[in-house]
Design a protein around this motif. Sequence first.
Motif, PDB file in Angstrom:
ATOM      1  N   LYS A  35       0.824  -1.217   0.000  1.00  0.00           N
ATOM      2  CA  LYS A  35       0.000   0.000   0.000  1.00  0.00           C
ATOM      3  C   LYS A  35       0.855   1.262   0.000  1.00  0.00           C
ATOM      4  O   LYS A  35       0.403   2.314  -0.446  1.00  0.00           O
ATOM      5  N   ALA A  72       1.009   3.018  -3.301  1.00  0.00           N
ATOM      6  CA  ALA A  72      -0.224   3.390  -4.004  1.00  0.00           C
ATOM      7  C   ALA A  72      -0.147   4.829  -4.512  1.00  0.00           C
ATOM      8  O   ALA A  72       0.322   5.731  -3.800  1.00  0.00           O
ATOM      9  N   HIS A  74      -5.853   3.853  -0.463  1.00  0.00           N
ATOM     10  CA  HIS A  74      -4.640   3.147  -0.861  1.00  0.00           C
ATOM     11  C   HIS A  74      -4.858   1.639  -0.751  1.00  0.00           C
ATOM     12  O   HIS A  74      -5.362   1.152   0.269  1.00  0.00           O
ATOM     13  N   VAL A  75      -4.471   0.929  -1.807  1.00  0.00           N
ATOM     14  CA  VAL A  75      -4.667  -0.524  -1.832  1.00  0.00           C
ATOM     15  C   VAL A  75      -3.351  -1.203  -2.189  1.00  0.00           C
ATOM     16  O   VAL A  75      -2.609  -0.736  -3.062  1.00  0.00           O
ATOM     17  N   CYS A  80       0.004  -2.143  -6.395  1.00  0.00           N
ATOM     18  CA  CYS A  80      -0.752  -1.087  -5.718  1.00  0.00           C
ATOM     19  C   CYS A  80      -1.711  -0.481  -6.727  1.00  0.00           C
ATOM     20  O   CYS A  80      -1.573  -0.715  -7.932  1.00  0.00           O
ATOM     21  N   GLY A 139      -6.835  -2.773   1.746  1.00  0.00           N
ATOM     22  CA  GLY A 139      -7.223  -1.457   1.242  1.00  0.00           C
ATOM     23  C   GLY A 139      -7.646  -0.528   2.356  1.00  0.00           C
ATOM     24  O   GLY A 139      -8.240  -0.949   3.353  1.00  0.00           O
TER      25      GLY A 139
END
Length: 137
Positions: free
Chosen positions: A14, A17, A25-26, A41, A77
């Motif tokens: 993350k 990201a 943010h993942v 990301c 996430g």
Amino acid sequence: MDYNILAKKAIDAKAFAYAPYSNFHVGAALLTKGGKVYTGCNVESAAFSPTCCAERTALVKAVSDGERDFAAIAISGGPTGADYCYPCGVCRQMLYEFGGDNLQIIVVKCEGDYNVHPLDTLLPHGFGAKDLSTRED
Ligand code: THU
């Protein structure tokens, strides 16, 4: 591989990201059947629709490196403590392309807290190569 380790790699991914528009943010960590891990990301665009989710980033990195057989993907996430982040419909379809019904989807809340779902529970009756007669390889 211990899913706690894969989950931690998703959390760590993350950090990369690029999500200035959603600020969501993942990170994802994709495990090949051979034991390699590819992280990804989310990468957003000011035009919005070209945005690439973390899962697809990891998948495309892996496939472009010659990998096609996957065992599991961990997804984290949002901020620490946010609820489980499930893959969007587009990512479920793309994961099905290479992982099939038995790809294990690991949704991660935080270190040590995750749930595992086989892909066919998130994408029942998936449409794939088996449904097309035009496929060559
Ligand atoms: N996103 C992912 O990367 N993966 C998911 O599973 C859900 C959504 C991204 C797309 C977009 O950059 C942001 O999260 C908000 O939707």
